[in-house]
Design an enzyme around this catalytic site. Sequence first.
Site, PDB file in Angstrom:
ATOM      1  N   ARG A  18       0.369  -1.502   0.082  1.00  0.00           N
ATOM      2  CA  ARG A  18      -0.159  -0.315  -0.157  1.00  0.00           C
ATOM      3  C   ARG A  18       1.224   1.843  -0.276  1.00  0.00           C
ATOM      4  O   ARG A  18       0.198   2.582   0.149  1.00  0.00           O
ATOM      5  CB  ARG A  18      -0.867  -0.072   1.154  1.00  0.00           C
ATOM      6  CG  ARG A  18      -1.922  -0.904   0.997  1.00  0.00           C
ATOM      7  CD  ARG A  18      -3.170  -1.177   2.040  1.00  0.00           C
ATOM      8  NE  ARG A  18      -4.358  -1.917   1.437  1.00  0.00           N
ATOM      9  CZ  ARG A  18      -4.497  -3.086   2.982  1.00  0.00           C
ATOM     10  NH1 ARG A  18      -3.340  -3.428   3.411  1.00  0.00           N
ATOM     11  NH2 ARG A  18      -4.911  -4.391   2.439  1.00  0.00           N
ATOM     12  N   ASN A  42       1.535  20.187 -20.620  1.00  0.00           N
ATOM     13  CA  ASN A  42       1.594  19.776 -21.945  1.00  0.00           C
ATOM     14  C   ASN A  42       1.863  20.255 -22.577  1.00  0.00           C
ATOM     15  O   ASN A  42       1.230  19.807 -23.506  1.00  0.00           O
ATOM     16  CB  ASN A  42      -0.188  19.258 -21.411  1.00  0.00           C
ATOM     17  CG  ASN A  42      -0.073  18.135 -20.048  1.00  0.00           C
ATOM     18  OD1 ASN A  42       0.746  17.377 -19.985  1.00  0.00           O
ATOM     19  ND2 ASN A  42      -1.913  18.158 -19.603  1.00  0.00           N
ATOM     20  N   ARG A  51      -1.475  22.881 -13.759  1.00  0.00           N
ATOM     21  CA  ARG A  51      -0.093  21.879 -14.067  1.00  0.00           C
ATOM     22  C   ARG A  51      -0.569  21.762 -15.372  1.00  0.00           C
ATOM     23  O   ARG A  51       0.287  21.376 -16.584  1.00  0.00           O
ATOM     24  CB  ARG A  51      -0.358  20.683 -13.219  1.00  0.00           C
ATOM     25  CG  ARG A  51       0.313  19.787 -13.509  1.00  0.00           C
ATOM     26  CD  ARG A  51       0.817  18.546 -11.823  1.00  0.00           C
ATOM     27  NE  ARG A  51       1.866  17.862 -12.988  1.00  0.00           N
ATOM     28  CZ  ARG A  51       2.151  16.889 -11.922  1.00  0.00           C
ATOM     29  NH1 ARG A  51       1.930  16.739 -10.771  1.00  0.00           N
ATOM     30  NH2 ARG A  51       3.145  15.941 -12.047  1.00  0.00           N
ATOM     31  N   HIS A 110       1.208  13.681 -28.448  1.00  0.00           N
ATOM     32  CA  HIS A 110       0.556  12.735 -28.769  1.00  0.00           C
ATOM     33  C   HIS A 110       0.143  11.503 -29.596  1.00  0.00           C
ATOM     34  O   HIS A 110       0.634  10.549 -30.196  1.00  0.00           O
ATOM     35  CB  HIS A 110      -0.284  12.249 -27.411  1.00  0.00           C
ATOM     36  CG  HIS A 110       0.042  12.588 -26.121  1.00  0.00           C
ATOM     37  ND1 HIS A 110       0.238  12.577 -25.222  1.00  0.00           N
ATOM     38  CD2 HIS A 110       1.614  11.986 -25.753  1.00  0.00           C
ATOM     39  CE1 HIS A 110       0.570  12.871 -23.747  1.00  0.00           C
ATOM     40  NE2 HIS A 110       1.747  12.402 -24.075  1.00  0.00           N
ATOM     41  N   GLU A 133      -3.577  18.545 -11.571  1.00  0.00           N
ATOM     42  CA  GLU A 133      -3.391  18.590 -12.181  1.00  0.00           C
ATOM     43  C   GLU A 133      -4.721  18.838 -12.636  1.00  0.00           C
ATOM     44  O   GLU A 133      -5.558  18.946 -13.446  1.00  0.00           O
ATOM     45  CB  GLU A 133      -3.391  18.379 -13.985  1.00  0.00           C
ATOM     46  CG  GLU A 133      -3.044  18.541 -14.616  1.00  0.00           C
ATOM     47  CD  GLU A 133      -2.930  17.596 -16.378  1.00  0.00           C
ATOM     48  OE1 GLU A 133      -1.601  17.351 -15.733  1.00  0.00           O
ATOM     49  OE2 GLU A 133      -3.092  17.573 -16.911  1.00  0.00           O
ATOM     50  N   GLU A 157      11.572  19.636 -23.912  1.00  0.00           N
ATOM     51  CA  GLU A 157      11.318  19.710 -22.504  1.00  0.00           C
ATOM     52  C   GLU A 157      11.489  20.622 -21.994  1.00  0.00           C
ATOM     53  O   GLU A 157      10.831  21.878 -21.474  1.00  0.00           O
ATOM     54  CB  GLU A 157      11.364  18.466 -21.801  1.00  0.00           C
ATOM     55  CG  GLU A 157      10.150  17.294 -22.562  1.00  0.00           C
ATOM     56  CD  GLU A 157       9.023  17.624 -22.261  1.00  0.00           C
ATOM     57  OE1 GLU A 157       7.755  18.495 -21.510  1.00  0.00           O
ATOM     58  OE2 GLU A 157       7.644  16.306 -22.330  1.00  0.00           O
ATOM     59  N   LYS A 161       9.332  24.013 -12.942  1.00  0.00           N
ATOM     60  CA  LYS A 161       7.894  22.299 -12.723  1.00  0.00           C
ATOM     61  C   LYS A 161       7.573  22.372 -11.661  1.00  0.00           C
ATOM     62  O   LYS A 161       5.846  22.287 -10.955  1.00  0.00           O
ATOM     63  CB  LYS A 161       8.346  21.192 -13.475  1.00  0.00           C
ATOM     64  CG  LYS A 161       8.103  20.235 -12.838  1.00  0.00           C
ATOM     65  CD  LYS A 161       7.689  18.594 -14.252  1.00  0.00           C
ATOM     66  CE  LYS A 161       6.699  18.250 -13.645  1.00  0.00           C
ATOM     67  NZ  LYS A 161       7.093  16.780 -14.640  1.00  0.00           N
ATOM     68  N   HIS A 177       1.962  18.854 -26.487  1.00  0.00           N
ATOM     69  CA  HIS A 177       1.471  17.103 -26.308  1.00  0.00           C
ATOM     70  C   HIS A 177       0.317  16.545 -26.843  1.00  0.00           C
ATOM     71  O   HIS A 177       0.161  16.008 -26.791  1.00  0.00           O
ATOM     72  CB  HIS A 177       0.715  16.617 -24.475  1.00  0.00           C
ATOM     73  CG  HIS A 177       2.777  16.942 -23.965  1.00  0.00           C
ATOM     74  ND1 HIS A 177       3.472  17.717 -24.126  1.00  0.00           N
ATOM     75  CD2 HIS A 177       3.229  15.797 -23.205  1.00  0.00           C
ATOM     76  CE1 HIS A 177       4.818  17.659 -23.500  1.00  0.00           C
ATOM     77  NE2 HIS A 177       4.333  16.718 -22.545  1.00  0.00           N
ATOM     78  N   LYS A 199       4.461  12.429 -10.950  1.00  0.00           N
ATOM     79  CA  LYS A 199       3.056  10.966 -11.380  1.00  0.00           C
ATOM     80  C   LYS A 199       3.988  10.077 -12.196  1.00  0.00           C
ATOM     81  O   LYS A 199       4.904  10.150 -12.740  1.00  0.00           O
ATOM     82  CB  LYS A 199       2.891  11.858 -13.072  1.00  0.00           C
ATOM     83  CG  LYS A 199       2.323  13.212 -13.461  1.00  0.00           C
ATOM     84  CD  LYS A 199       1.426  13.275 -14.757  1.00  0.00           C
ATOM     85  CE  LYS A 199       0.402  14.380 -14.694  1.00  0.00           C
ATOM     86  NZ  LYS A 199       0.813  15.201 -15.904  1.00  0.00           N
TER      87      LYS A 199
HETATM   88  N1  GLY Z   1       4.528  16.372 -17.629  1.00  0.00           N
HETATM   89  C1  GLY Z   1       3.626  16.655 -17.567  1.00  0.00           C
HETATM   90  C2  GLY Z   1       3.452  16.699 -16.042  1.00  0.00           C
HETATM   91  O1  GLY Z   1       4.255  16.154 -14.943  1.00  0.00           O
HETATM   92  O2  GLY Z   1       2.586  17.048 -15.313  1.00  0.00           O
END
Ligand code: GLY
Length: 384
Positions: free
Chosen positions: A130, A253, A249, A260, A245, A194, A235, A256, A152
């Site tokens: 957990r 993106n 946040r 993507h 997010e 990035e 960041k 992206h 993330k």
């Molecule tokens: N790579 C985008 C984020 O971490 O929110």
Amino acid sequence: MTAPIKNSNPVIVDVALGDRAYDIVIGRDALGSLGERVKKLRPNARVAIVTDKTVAQHWLTKTEAALTQAGIESACIIVGEGEASKSYAVLQDVCEGLIAAKIERNDLVIALGGGVVGDLAGFAASIVRRGVDFVQVPTSLLAQVDSSVGGKTGINSPHGKNLIGAFHQPVLVIADTSVLDTLSPRQFRAGYAEVAKYGVLGDEAFFAWLEANHAEIFSGGAAREHAIATSCRAKAAIVARDERETGERALLNLGHTFGHALEAATGFSDRLFHGEGVSVGMVLAAEFSAHLKMIAPSEAERVQRHLAAVGLPTRLQDIAGFQQEGLGDADALMTLMAQDKKVKRGRLTFILLEKIGKAVIANDVDAPTVRNFIAEKLAHKPGR
Ligand code: GLY
């Protein structure tokens, strides 16, 4: 004059998340301090390293030695390289490996590798018993400036990328900039997209500095540490304000939504690395902003010029096998974009620009407008 950054003098960036705050330690040979830092953080903890085959060849011995010097023995779990490892099967192997290594609640997992290893090991750490704590030791530029920071973690589903995962913040990030010396120029460049993104989305002065100093970032001088630290600070600030997010946040993106779709169209293969997709996507986002008259075309050209100057792909036509199915077809790209997580009831979300250094979230973009814009881009002949 700015003093050169010495091994003994790493840059520390704080990710201010209250009782889950952590340091990002940035510097040449920062990896040498891993053992001492782990011991200070978790005296007597067991440690298991998760890494991949290539990273193990280059950096496992040094990582183990840094731990041994501090009196810490470690187990090691080595996974296959690449995106294919972000799967249920490999997640199971890692979880079972951690349990077999007797990693318990107060112990630590160390993710030694690029974004794939960080996402996979971080997610395994979030669910074994957990949740156990983990340390990120990112070994790619992309991981040092993006994926290792912010918590993330996850794996891919047959339905799409990163659909299974958790927010699980690391307790420490060690970004040793000397490990980037073993990356191929193409991998380094992909990570650089990035870095440039932070300038484009929120810091015009940093973008201008990158335009002037990119050569030293690539050659490994002190500018590299500065670029990584500035990216991590940007960041960390966004993550501290919007960890889950729910708002700002999403600015991370930038590039992206288009990127993507391009990665999906190329089968998430070596034809287009993630950072390369972000580069093309960021230029498209800037050009789409100009198309919507939010910025002057010269601003979009400036973004394109800089990314092209470092050798990144910036046009759909730059992508290997451009003529193959999917990439040359506006409707196919629209279908791929419609599958993105960022689509709500048929309306597309894009991160667009009000100027270089100021991105905004546009979450009600009309699909036919996007389609027309893509068709226009597809009609563009290279060299025009
Ligand atoms: N790579 C985008 C984020 O971490 O929110």
